[in-house]
Design an enzyme around this catalytic site. Sequence first.
Site, mmCIF file in Angstrom:
data_model
loop_
_atom_site.group_PDB
_atom_site.id
_atom_site.type_symbol
_atom_site.label_atom_id
_atom_site.label_comp_id
_atom_site.label_asym_id
_atom_site.label_seq_id
_atom_site.Cartn_x
_atom_site.Cartn_y
_atom_site.Cartn_z
ATOM 1 N N ARG A 43 -27.482 33.134 47.467
ATOM 2 C CA ARG A 43 -28.373 32.230 46.724
ATOM 3 C C ARG A 43 -28.676 30.970 47.523
ATOM 4 O O ARG A 43 -29.715 30.324 47.312
ATOM 5 C CB ARG A 43 -27.741 31.851 45.388
ATOM 6 C CG ARG A 43 -27.731 33.028 44.402
ATOM 7 C CD ARG A 43 -26.831 32.766 43.216
ATOM 8 N NE ARG A 43 -27.333 31.691 42.389
ATOM 9 C CZ ARG A 43 -26.600 31.009 41.499
ATOM 10 N NH1 ARG A 43 -25.315 31.319 41.345
ATOM 11 N NH2 ARG A 43 -27.121 30.048 40.784
ATOM 12 N N TYR A 98 -42.128 20.852 41.854
ATOM 13 C CA TYR A 98 -42.105 19.453 41.403
ATOM 14 C C TYR A 98 -40.762 18.820 41.721
ATOM 15 O O TYR A 98 -39.743 19.484 41.710
ATOM 16 C CB TYR A 98 -42.391 19.341 39.902
ATOM 17 C CG TYR A 98 -41.403 20.058 39.019
ATOM 18 C CD1 TYR A 98 -41.585 21.392 38.692
ATOM 19 C CD2 TYR A 98 -40.296 19.413 38.488
ATOM 20 C CE1 TYR A 98 -40.682 22.075 37.867
ATOM 21 C CE2 TYR A 98 -39.392 20.077 37.668
ATOM 22 C CZ TYR A 98 -39.589 21.404 37.373
ATOM 23 O OH TYR A 98 -38.690 22.071 36.571
ATOM 24 N N MET A 126 -37.842 15.799 40.777
ATOM 25 C CA MET A 126 -37.353 15.167 39.547
ATOM 26 C C MET A 126 -36.126 14.281 39.794
ATOM 27 O O MET A 126 -35.447 14.412 40.812
ATOM 28 C CB MET A 126 -37.020 16.210 38.498
ATOM 29 C CG MET A 126 -35.958 17.187 38.907
ATOM 30 S SD MET A 126 -35.406 18.202 37.489
ATOM 31 C CE MET A 126 -34.646 16.947 36.447
ATOM 32 N N LYS A 176 -32.702 12.302 37.525
ATOM 33 C CA LYS A 176 -31.990 12.078 36.288
ATOM 34 C C LYS A 176 -32.081 10.580 35.992
ATOM 35 O O LYS A 176 -31.776 9.747 36.881
ATOM 36 C CB LYS A 176 -30.516 12.501 36.408
ATOM 37 C CG LYS A 176 -30.294 13.996 36.456
ATOM 38 C CD LYS A 176 -30.735 14.699 35.181
ATOM 39 C CE LYS A 176 -30.304 16.155 35.182
ATOM 40 N NZ LYS A 176 -31.020 16.922 34.131
#
Lengths: 278, 278, 278, 278, 278
Positions: free
Chosen positions: D152, D166, D168, D170
Amino acid sequence: MHDPRVPETLEGFCLLHQMFRVKWNYWTALDEHERHRVAGEASERLAGMQLGELGQTALVTLLGHKGDLMLVHSRRSFDALQEAQLAVARLGLARFLETSSSYVSIVELGMYEMTAQVHKRLQEKGLKPASEPYETEFDAEMAEQQKRVYGRLFQEVPARRYVCFYPMNKRRGEGRNWYAAPFEERARMMREHGAIGRHYAGRVNQIISGSIGYDDWEWGVDLYADDPLVFKKLVYELRFDESTAYYGEFGPFYTGLQFAADELPRYLEGHVPALTKA
Amino acid sequence: MHDPRVPETLEGFCLLHQMFRVKWNYWTALDEHERHRVAGEASERLAGMQLGELGQTALVTLLGHKGDLMLVHSRRSFDALQEAQLAVARLGLARFLETSSSYVSIVELGMYEMTAQVHKRLQEKGLKPASEPYETEFDAEMAEQQKRVYGRLFQEVPARRYVCFYPMNKRRGEGRNWYAAPFEERARMMREHGAIGRHYAGRVNQIISGSIGYDDWEWGVDLYADDPLVFKKLVYELRFDESTAYYGEFGPFYTGLQFAADELPRYLEGHVPALTKA
Amino acid sequence: MHDPRVPETLEGFCLLHQMFRVKWNYWTALDEHERHRVAGEASERLAGMQLGELGQTALVTLLGHKGDLMLVHSRRSFDALQEAQLAVARLGLARFLETSSSYVSIVELGMYEMTAQVHKRLQEKGLKPASEPYETEFDAEMAEQQKRVYGRLFQEVPARRYVCFYPMNKRRGEGRNWYAAPFEERARMMREHGAIGRHYAGRVNQIISGSIGYDDWEWGVDLYADDPLVFKKLVYELRFDESTAYYGEFGPFYTGLQFAADELPRYLEGHVPALTKA
Amino acid sequence: MHDPRVPETLEGFCLLHQMFRVKWNYWTALDEHERHRVAGEASERLAGMQLGELGQTALVTLLGHKGDLMLVHSRRSFDALQEAQLAVARLGLARFLETSSSYVSIVELGMYEMTAQVHKRLQEKGLKPASEPYETEFDAEMAEQQKRVYGRLFQEVPARRYVCFYPMNKRRGEGRNWYAAPFEERARMMREHGAIGRHYAGRVNQIISGSIGYDDWEWGVDLYADDPLVFKKLVYELRFDESTAYYGEFGPFYTGLQFAADELPRYLEGHVPALTKA
Amino acid sequence: MHDPRVPETLEGFCLLHQMFRVKWNYWTALDEHERHRVAGEASERLAGMQLGELGQTALVTLLGHKGDLMLVHSRRSFDALQEAQLAVARLGLARFLETSSSYVSIVELGMYEMTAQVHKRLQEKGLKPASEPYETEFDAEMAEQQKRVYGRLFQEVPARRYVCFYPMNKRRGEGRNWYAAPFEERARMMREHGAIGRHYAGRVNQIISGSIGYDDWEWGVDLYADDPLVFKKLVYELRFDESTAYYGEFGPFYTGLQFAADELPRYLEGHVPALTKA
């Protein structure tokens, strides 16, 4: 009407700050003779903008990408500022300048102390706020004050090497709102603010100008010093001051070196220009 | 339906503000004859946009880098504004103009007082809100009011030298939210706001236009005065007013000098243009 | 899985809004014959994008500096939008257009009422949320609904003169947070929001599109009317609505005049183009 | 030191997203032979960037004005990303590309669950946090985990048509502050967040990359699907999730269609390119 | 005056960060001989800016669109920074560089611990704050400290491959306000902040510079490491630290690879340049 919530202000020179990038690529591609001619014309025209009582035009070479050159025009009217703006736009040098920013304002002294005193004195005299005699006496007091501080309202740009310019607002936050604070509290905070400034007296000159109604921030601040470290020390210390910690909002900072109009040709040939012509 | 939370508004001229930078480098590189021709055409075309009842186009030379020239078009319809926009875009001069900003709005009178009175009167008459007779009578009252204030809705640009334009919003903050405040409270704040404005009557003309649904802020404000200091004094005093201190949010400020279309060629030759042709 | 916190949505046409500035200087410098040819090709190609069930391309001439021309493409897929984008980019006219903005979204109907009803009905039937039969029945209900509102999901652009486009978000503030409000409260607010809209039925058409996951705001709103004043009245009244006053956040507003693809050559010659070809 | 407040992360490929506008005007002005040559070279060079274990370069054609073309480079090191950046900058095609944006990050798996478990296990063993044996064992556990999730961390770009990217953050708000929330609470919210994602398993692939210390947002998110509607459904549903409703802050969204490097010449001739070469 | 609310700072090198995009299209269009000449001159001039005690100029090639090349100039004065800025602007290479950003600051050591100790010691001695002896002794202590940390104030750029630069502020929010927090609390938070940094000792070098009064953020941070993963780990861990979680506000992040001035010609020919000349 003199509203007791509003500190009186006294106004002096109209100011236009202009920030430019020099298009060095185009400039250096010009032949030497032509550079000499264009730089000479600009130097001469800018030197000719030292108008004494009618104002002046200071030259500053900036550090960083926000601009290479800042012109600070002080004049007696907006019409005279427009005239200066047009004169610069039409220099032969303008072809090698790209406008990056500007600021429009009027030199201002905020009179928190005096405002409170005059309102108090007139009311003690038995005059009724907003009445004609009240307003007339207030206007007379203001005119008197204006004479007293005339020299600070129409002062020359200090002959110091380092320059710092930034615009600022007083916060109108949902919790902390300068304009909703009582006059007395604002006056106290401005007093403390001023006390810090006074510790730097002699080491820095500060010119405050008001731009409410003229430009995107409420005030412009110009600082002049012989050592740029003073800017950092002063502005940092002020940040702990209540009026700044809670209410100060700051725009972009411009910093650079003041130089003589006569030195412009040397600057355009790649030399750091001097504050005064040798 | 006339929603009692919403103040009624009356609308007049459609407005388009256009801000341009003059590409002085290209312009001054043009030969004199050609400059004369292009400036003459632009001057004549803009002079021809003084259409009386159908609207007009005011010219303003701005201070600072946000623009050199502002055109304020007032017209009877969006179609006529589009026509003006196209006409300017196709001037010979347009080649030397760079659009820097604009604003689309419609002249508006906000009717807080009247809204409350009419709702009250109709309800005292026993009419039921949102019923057909209620709505019909309300519309009739509005039509009547519109006639009464027609001159303010379709007024000429004041023939004053100094111009200030800025857009603004009413805050919808998490704590302070204009649109969530009760009608009565908003009406009271607008009343106090208006009272300050009235102290400046005679010294400044104010034209409010609404831009909700048309542009990025909710209102546009144009101020006209014979002395630019009035803008600073007025906008500063208003900042202490409750409706502004807590709820006013401001966009960019543009400030400059109004001048006659006939003066455009002089301006383009580097002279500060006059408000009226000599 | 159908999450009961989340209102179901139904989707229709994919939308691409494209905003362009016309480079009038270059365009008018072109010789008449060439302008005729290029404008004719663009007009014909755009007229050919009226594809009925497969979508269409509406033309709007905007007011102000944010753009002169807006194209609104509706298509059945993102691939078809990409095809339209490429076709416009490769018009001869593209050389005279400068892209200023765009918006990517999908026509959406938000189904607050239905979502609640279907969840309730299925649970009354004894089905367990998130179980396979629950999900299957829910999907079947959605498919049924989709058939019912098919005409609104894949509707033609209304043949009305005035257009208003803006993107918006629902606030996720620290205090006021739309996405943290209970479903029932959101449903009630959307009901009230819809009620205001219904008072304007007949005077305005509204097309909502969802852009979560596609563009920088959550929704796009297109309004179409025969009178631009309706935009101002509607958007102002909505601002007092609880869902907007507390939660609405707005992006830039674009406003202009819809016109026929056939009218493009007239527009490019400086005439205000008509909604329908004479 | 392994700080128990901080979730451990595992890192894989270095990522560079590059967004470009195609200068169609200049491109279409090129003669056909030259276009053929330049497009062929670019196609071949980009096809040659499919390096298996060493990484790859995916091509995406974007919708809207934020870019026409997005390249997603995955590589083993920042040096290799710099090499890719230089290689693209020096393509013959680069002359027809204008960089509009970019994003620098490293593929990351956040390990909230594992972090808590390992800290617990080591403490149950009697090891003292921050002691050498503690740290050594922790590192060993991490190395083990890394092997387990290697696929992964260094995965190929999913061969799916639609792409959404996009960045982002927190939120670190004054009231809602992700980084001040207790580890357990954050872990719980991330668990719920992950549960929603799992409902979309099979329909969407998600690659999270960390950009703290590298770029202006904290994380980048890439989504890949066969139907773009899945992006809207997923991102909308997530918005109601506690970790997003209260703490998610989003940058610009980019959406488009993945296509094969071989298809680049067809794209440059105005055709919608296919995901795989026919 | 030494205000006990204000942590003392010690200052070293003046810093100017300059970020540039390389205009690769123009550069690669240049003939090889000319490229050789121009790259050679730039390489030689930049190599000549390694001035030892007087400062140096580090070269960094950035990842992403914010810039291709970053120069970090350290000098003894603003005049010397201006000289460096002029020298770069006048390189033959400057024609192929586009300035994208910059940062002006002065290397700074914040002395929370020492400030408290000295104030305490002087007061224990019975000296009165703000008195002349107090100020004199304080200044003497500072001068002593400055000697002690001289090497950190005027340090060479670390010879490490990876570079991260970002500016930052301390928040002055309505609820969380760094400058309104008591000195002791700030000192404690900075201590904890420093402790995290010390866990990374050896793996990363950090140079903090102050820009209050000079540029748009309060501090600049430069990180240097042999592995870029260290930046992500460190900056992420710090985000959970109280002083950052509640008070840290971050500007744009720049990340890239340091390289030798000698390697510039290789870079300009499309090769990833090495940290040290082979």
